[in-house]
Write a protein that holds these residues in place. Structure first.
Motif, PDB file in Angstrom:
ATOM      1  N   UNK A  85       0.833  -1.206   0.000  1.00  0.00           N
ATOM      2  CA  UNK A  85       0.000   0.000   0.000  1.00  0.00           C
ATOM      3  C   UNK A  85       0.864   1.252   0.000  1.00  0.00           C
ATOM      4  N   UNK A  86       1.970   1.211   0.744  1.00  0.00           N
ATOM      5  CA  UNK A  86       2.900   2.342   0.742  1.00  0.00           C
ATOM      6  C   UNK A  86       3.505   2.532  -0.653  1.00  0.00           C
ATOM      7  N   UNK A  87       3.800   1.441  -1.332  1.00  0.00           N
ATOM      8  CA  UNK A  87       4.344   1.535  -2.692  1.00  0.00           C
ATOM      9  C   UNK A  87       3.300   2.100  -3.657  1.00  0.00           C
ATOM     10  N   UNK A  88       2.044   1.741  -3.463  1.00  0.00           N
ATOM     11  CA  UNK A  88       0.983   2.287  -4.300  1.00  0.00           C
ATOM     12  C   UNK A  88       0.877   3.792  -4.105  1.00  0.00           C
ATOM     13  N   UNK A  89       0.954   4.241  -2.836  1.00  0.00           N
ATOM     14  CA  UNK A  89       0.904   5.676  -2.548  1.00  0.00           C
ATOM     15  C   UNK A  89       2.070   6.406  -3.199  1.00  0.00           C
ATOM     16  N   UNK A  90       3.255   5.818  -3.091  1.00  0.00           N
ATOM     17  CA  UNK A  90       4.440   6.424  -3.699  1.00  0.00           C
ATOM     18  C   UNK A  90       4.308   6.481  -5.225  1.00  0.00           C
ATOM     19  N   UNK A  91       3.848   5.400  -5.814  1.00  0.00           N
ATOM     20  CA  UNK A  91       3.688   5.356  -7.274  1.00  0.00           C
ATOM     21  C   UNK A  91       2.614   6.342  -7.720  1.00  0.00           C
ATOM     22  N   UNK A  92       1.551   6.502  -6.940  1.00  0.00           N
ATOM     23  CA  UNK A  92       0.494   7.435  -7.291  1.00  0.00           C
ATOM     24  C   UNK A  92       1.012   8.875  -7.254  1.00  0.00           C
ATOM     25  N   UNK A  93       1.849   9.199  -6.252  1.00  0.00           N
ATOM     26  CA  UNK A  93       2.422  10.541  -6.166  1.00  0.00           C
ATOM     27  C   UNK A  93       3.347  10.814  -7.349  1.00  0.00           C
ATOM     28  N   UNK A  94       4.170   9.830  -7.711  1.00  0.00           N
ATOM     29  CA  UNK A  94       5.084   9.992  -8.849  1.00  0.00           C
ATOM     30  C   UNK A  94       4.303  10.175 -10.143  1.00  0.00           C
ATOM     31  N   UNK A  95       3.231   9.446 -10.291  1.00  0.00           N
ATOM     32  CA  UNK A  95       2.411   9.571 -11.497  1.00  0.00           C
ATOM     33  C   UNK A  95       1.725  10.934 -11.544  1.00  0.00           C
ATOM     34  N   UNK A 221       2.697   5.874 -14.885  1.00  0.00           N
ATOM     35  CA  UNK A 221       1.371   5.242 -14.851  1.00  0.00           C
ATOM     36  C   UNK A 221       1.490   3.723 -14.806  1.00  0.00           C
ATOM     37  N   UNK A 222       2.423   3.194 -15.593  1.00  0.00           N
ATOM     38  CA  UNK A 222       2.635   1.738 -15.578  1.00  0.00           C
ATOM     39  C   UNK A 222       3.111   1.275 -14.211  1.00  0.00           C
ATOM     40  N   UNK A 223       3.975   2.070 -13.591  1.00  0.00           N
ATOM     41  CA  UNK A 223       4.436   1.723 -12.244  1.00  0.00           C
ATOM     42  C   UNK A 223       3.293   1.702 -11.246  1.00  0.00           C
ATOM     43  N   UNK A 224       2.379   2.674 -11.372  1.00  0.00           N
ATOM     44  CA  UNK A 224       1.217   2.702 -10.483  1.00  0.00           C
ATOM     45  C   UNK A 224       0.313   1.506 -10.733  1.00  0.00           C
ATOM     46  N   UNK A 225       0.072   1.177 -12.009  1.00  0.00           N
ATOM     47  CA  UNK A 225      -0.783   0.034 -12.330  1.00  0.00           C
ATOM     48  C   UNK A 225      -0.170  -1.267 -11.836  1.00  0.00           C
ATOM     49  N   UNK A 226       1.147  -1.379 -11.952  1.00  0.00           N
ATOM     50  CA  UNK A 226       1.823  -2.583 -11.464  1.00  0.00           C
ATOM     51  C   UNK A 226       1.674  -2.702  -9.952  1.00  0.00           C
ATOM     52  N   UNK A 227       1.869  -1.586  -9.246  1.00  0.00           N
ATOM     53  CA  UNK A 227       1.728  -1.615  -7.793  1.00  0.00           C
ATOM     54  C   UNK A 227       0.306  -1.967  -7.385  1.00  0.00           C
ATOM     55  N   UNK A 228      -0.679  -1.415  -8.106  1.00  0.00           N
ATOM     56  CA  UNK A 228      -2.080  -1.722  -7.791  1.00  0.00           C
ATOM     57  C   UNK A 228      -2.402  -3.177  -8.106  1.00  0.00           C
ATOM     58  N   UNK A 229      -1.771  -3.697  -9.176  1.00  0.00           N
ATOM     59  CA  UNK A 229      -1.979  -5.111  -9.514  1.00  0.00           C
ATOM     60  C   UNK A 229      -1.433  -6.016  -8.417  1.00  0.00           C
ATOM     61  N   UNK A 230      -0.240  -5.670  -7.912  1.00  0.00           N
ATOM     62  CA  UNK A 230       0.337  -6.458  -6.816  1.00  0.00           C
ATOM     63  C   UNK A 230      -0.545  -6.349  -5.577  1.00  0.00           C
ATOM     64  N   UNK A 231      -1.088  -5.146  -5.347  1.00  0.00           N
ATOM     65  CA  UNK A 231      -1.991  -4.973  -4.207  1.00  0.00           C
ATOM     66  C   UNK A 231      -3.215  -5.865  -4.352  1.00  0.00           C
ATOM     67  N   UNK A 232      -3.752  -5.950  -5.564  1.00  0.00           N
ATOM     68  CA  UNK A 232      -4.904  -6.820  -5.798  1.00  0.00           C
ATOM     69  C   UNK A 232      -4.534  -8.288  -5.636  1.00  0.00           C
TER      70      UNK A 232
END
Length: 358
Positions: A85-95, A221-232
């Motif tokens: 979840x922390x990685x998703x937040x970080x990826x979302x901020x970068x995006x 965006x791809x990094x965020x999608x990857x992080x969200x995929x791992x979260x799922x």
């Protein structure tokens, strides 16, 4: 008359006994198998599906137990997802930051695309204007030179005064200065136009920069999608509609990627796996109907049909009781239930089936 009546009663009685026997044969497991039936016994089985995890982690919560009915896509267990979840937040901020840069770069590019041709057009108009002014100044200078020569001739003839000659000379000098200034203005206008025309190259460079920023945005965006995929993936879901037959994990356990957590069987696709003797295999084919009986429900037939026949014979499995039976060559067949009301037929139950041969 009494004899005829007794005869009729006897015929009716025999018919009634036959009907009772036929009904009992149809609605219960036959003790002796007639020629138009082939008996097969075995156990009920089902297609097993393993709900596995794609990622390693610690099991945070188990949501189902053995015997629970589950739907396809239902969450069966959840892994600890704090880090991801922390990685998703970080990826979302970068995006978000990259997207803002892209929007700003795109807006600047649009402005520059409109501005460049206008600047060039304006510079070209200015150059045309100063060139016209130069021509006018040069023409005035030439006329002043002609006037001075005429005044000098007239002065020699005493037709004009010396002051008139001096005024003509001064006028020529002034107009010459104006012509020189006009030449300088034309030179500056040419340089300005050349500088503005470099805007086309600058525009191309800005387009490249915008495309680079766009690529960075897509990467973010791809990094965020990857992080969200791992979260799922931290949620283990059921691959089918079915029943959990085995639970292989408990809360708090740490598992590796690829670990199977739940064994699930679709009770709407159960079948009897049985064996048929080599000398009877020619009597059956795919699609033949059969009546299946459970040991626990001996008077309740379940409609089924043959959907699988093995292509090679094998020795009877060891679970067959007698050694004489085990040394016979048999073929594996599978009889699938056409329906399983209330899911009463479950894997592991012993059963017999009577195949209706044509």
């Amino acid at each position: 008359m009494q004899t005829k009546t007794k005869t009729r009663l006897g015929v009716l009685f025999v018919g009634l006994l036959f009907a009772i026997a036929l009904y009992g044969f149809i609605n219960s497991r036959p003790e002796s198998v007639p020629d138009n039936l082939i008996k097969v016994n075995g156990r009920i089985e089902g297609e097993h599906h393993l709900a596995s995890t794609k990622v390693a982690g610690k099991v945070f919560e188990v949501k189902v137990a053995e015997g629970d009915q589950v739907q396809k896509g239902q969450v069966l267990a959840v892994l600890d997802d704090a880090q991801i979840r922390a990685k998703v937040t970080q990826a979302a901020a970068a995006y978000g930051a990259s997207l803002a840069n892209y929007k700003a770069s795109k807006t600047g590019l649009l402005v520059f695309e409109k501005q460049t041709p206008l600047q060039i057009e304006s510079s070209q108009a200015q150059l045309t204007h100063v060139q016209a002014a130069l021509k006018a100044a040069q023409a005035s200078e030439e006329q002043a030179r002609v006037d001075l020569k005429r005044m000098q001739k007239l002065y020699k003839k005493k037709a004009v005064s010396e002051h008139d000659v001096e005024n003509a000379a001064l006028n020529l000098k002034t107009l010459h200065a104006q012509a020189v200034t006009a030449e300088t203005a034309v030179d500056q206008a040419r340089k300005a136009l050349a500088l503005v025309e470099l805007g086309w190259q600058e525009l191309a460079a800005k387009r490249e920069v915008t495309e680079a920023v766009k690529a960075q945005t897509l990467q973010a965006q791809a990094g965020l999608m990857e992080a969200m995929s791992v979260l799922d993936d931290m949620k283990i879901r059921s691959p089918i509609d079915g029943v959990v037959t085995t639970k292989l994990v408990n809360e708090g356990e740490v598992i590796n990627s690829g670990t199977g957590l739940f064994d699930i069987v679709n009770l709407d696709q159960v079948f009897l796996k049985g064996y048929i003797a080599e000398n009877q295999i020619g009597k059956i084919h795919l699609g033949l109907k059969a009546d299946l009986y459970l040991d626990s429900l001996p008077d309740r037939p379940f409609a089924s049909e043959i959907r699988y026949i093995s292509s090679q014979a094998e020795f009877t499995p060891k679970e067959v009781q007698t050694q004489e039976e085990r040394v016979k060559l048999v073929y594996v067949i599978k009889l699938y239930l056409q329906e399983n009301p209330q899911h009463r037929v479950t894997p592991g139950l012993p059963a017999d089936a009577y195949i209706h041969i044509e």
